[in-house]
Design a protein around this motif. Structure first.
Motif, short mmCIF file in Angstrom:
data_model
loop_
_atom_site.label_atom_id
_atom_site.label_comp_id
_atom_site.label_asym_id
_atom_site.label_seq_id
_atom_site.Cartn_x
_atom_site.Cartn_y
_atom_site.Cartn_z
N ALA A 249 1.07 3.98 5.93
CA ALA A 249 1.24 3.90 4.40
C ALA A 249 -0.08 3.17 3.74
N LEU A 250 -1.35 3.08 4.61
CA LEU A 250 -2.96 2.78 4.83
C LEU A 250 -3.63 4.10 4.64
N GLY A 251 -2.95 5.23 4.84
CA GLY A 251 -3.84 6.89 5.23
C GLY A 251 -4.74 6.49 6.06
N ARG A 252 -5.74 7.94 4.84
CA ARG A 252 -7.12 8.04 6.30
C ARG A 252 -7.84 7.54 5.21
N GLY A 253 -7.89 7.42 4.14
CA GLY A 253 -9.44 7.27 3.27
C GLY A 253 -9.17 5.83 3.15
N SER A 254 -9.50 5.90 1.51
CA SER A 254 -9.91 5.37 0.13
C SER A 254 -8.55 4.82 0.00
N VAL A 255 -8.05 3.76 -0.38
CA VAL A 255 -6.40 2.96 -0.56
C VAL A 255 -6.43 1.89 -1.62
N SER A 256 -5.74 1.52 -1.99
CA SER A 256 -5.53 0.89 -3.30
C SER A 256 -4.49 -0.47 -2.83
N ALA B 166 1.17 -1.08 0.06
CA ALA B 166 -0.18 0.12 -0.19
C ALA B 166 0.86 1.71 0.05
N ALA B 167 0.93 2.08 -0.91
CA ALA B 167 0.87 3.14 -1.18
C ALA B 167 2.91 3.12 -0.84
N GLY B 168 3.25 2.29 -2.09
CA GLY B 168 4.36 2.22 -2.28
C GLY B 168 5.05 0.99 -1.18
N LYS B 169 4.67 0.46 0.42
CA LYS B 169 5.15 0.67 1.28
C LYS B 169 4.58 -1.18 1.09
N LEU C 297 -7.20 -4.41 -4.63
CA LEU C 297 -8.46 -4.33 -3.52
C LEU C 297 -8.56 -2.14 -3.33
N GLU C 298 -9.70 -2.19 -4.08
CA GLU C 298 -9.46 -1.08 -3.40
C GLU C 298 -10.21 -0.54 -2.46
#
Ligand SMILES: Cc1cc2nc3c(=O)[nH]c(=O)nc-3n(C[C@H](O)[C@H](O)[C@H](O)COP(=O)(O)O)c2cc1C
Length: 334
Positions: free
Chosen positions: A321-328, A228-231, A254-255
């Motif tokens: 890495a997962l952040g606060r909103g939706s994530v790929s 996620a987010a490159g990590k 998965l989104e």
């Protein structure tokens, strides 16, 4: 009646709920009759295994359901001949008098309540696992009948015992089993699952099986990379039917949507469902919700039914890495 009140209270323990993607389902163990799963099993006893169980209020049925997802076995349910009896009515009057009759004259066949004819012959099995409730410190009467009638066929066989009670210790049930199967080779540890622990039956039975049948245990866990987010993070996936089906779908991106500041979820990933109630979920847990929703937790949660898929081993940086909103999120085999 103090003891009675105590075990009723313990049997009805409930846990608090936190939010989850959709309303959690009600547990109805009695509608969840154990079926023999065709999926891969983590453990196998030597030779053929029979799981014989009796259940009045559904706890032992749920235990058998969990047990047979990790062990290859035929299943036999013991049913009283007389249907519809409420053993718990009038301060457990019927259950209590059935146990008293057996205690008073354990060698007399007439002391044992009739059961329906059984459809599996214990002689054909090498290992027999008995799953029974405790009634007034003893083995539930219908299971005593089954063993009184069939215990001699179990001579020389490996015998496992799993007992569920509200709170009473199980030593008298172990003694009943040894009296009724005098020549059985009992596995050293019997497994005691309190009524309040039935939601953890998958873990408890899997752990018991791994100790009781160690020589046949395969290491079926599998590793995956989650990015996620490159990590990238490494996760261990369960060797269960669910875990194997999950692995078969990889690679998969998965989104995932945000929920509650502790989980990301994505519906539309149908996998074999074998739910238990989880009162504590930790960051890194990967769970299946409602049979088709993959949930990746990055904070503490609990109070809903899930099937475990796996766990991220090192969660350092996971929340960022997962952040606060939706994530790929990409899942791939290591
Ligand atoms: C007739 C009867 C007697 C029971 N006696 C005890 C007891 O002495 N101690 C105890 O801890 N639980 C007792 N229980 C509770 C059960 O052992 C417990 O709820 C168990 O998980 C039920 O399994 P089941 O749902 O498969 O029937 C009794 C239940 C019944 C119906």
């Amino acid at each position: 009646m103090k003891l009675l009140n105590l075990f009723i209270a313990l049997a009805t323990v409930t846990a608090s709920c936190t939010a989850s993607p959709q309303p959690a389902k009600q547990d109805h163990p009695e509608q969840n009759k154990p079926e023999q799963s065709e999926g891969p099993k983590t453990h196998a006893a030597t030779g053929k295994t029979l799981v014989a169980y009796y259940s009045f209020t559904g706890n032992c049925r749920a235990i058998v359901n969990a047990l047979t997802s990790s062990i290859e076995a035929d299943v036999l349910e013991i049913l009283p001949a007389e249907e519809g009896l409420d053993y718990a009515a009038n301060n457990y009057e019927i259950g209590s008098s059935l146990i008293a009759a057996i205690r008073n004259n354990p060698s007399d066949p007439a002391s044992y309540p009739a059961i329906k004819p059984v459809k599996k012959d214990a002689s054909n099995y090498d290992t027999i696992i008995i799953v029974t409730p405790l009634w007034w410190s003893n083995m539930a009467a219908p299971m005593q009948t089954y063993l009184f009638q069939n215990g001699s066929k179990m001579a020389g066989k490996t015998i496992g015992l799993i007992v569920s009670s509200a709170s009473s210790g199980i030593s008298s049930v172990v003694a009943d089993a040894k009296r009724l199967i005098p020549s059985g080779n009992f596995l050293q540890d019997s497994l005691w699952i309190r009524a309040s622990e039935v939601n953890q039956a998958s873990e408890l039975t899997a752990s018991w099986c791994s100790k009781m049948f160690p020589s046949n245990q395969e290491d079926t866990t599998m590793k995956v990379t989650i990015t996620a987010a490159g990590k990238a993070f490494t996760a261990t996936i369960e060797g269960s039917e669910t875990g194997k089906a999950f692995i078969q779908r990889l690679p998969m991106t998965l989104e995932m949507s945000e929920l509650n500041g502790n989980e990301k979820y994505c519906y539309g990933v149908a996998l074999p469902q074998n739910d238990s109630r989880y009162d504590r979920i930790e960051a890194g847990d990967i769970m299946l919700y409602s049979g088709d929703c993959v949930v990746l937790f990055y904070g503490l949660a609990g109070g809903y039914n899930y099937t475990r898929i796996g766990k991220i081993e090192d969660i350092t940086g996971l929340a960022d890495a997962l952040g606060r909103g939706s994530v790929s999120v990409k899942f791939e085999k290591l």
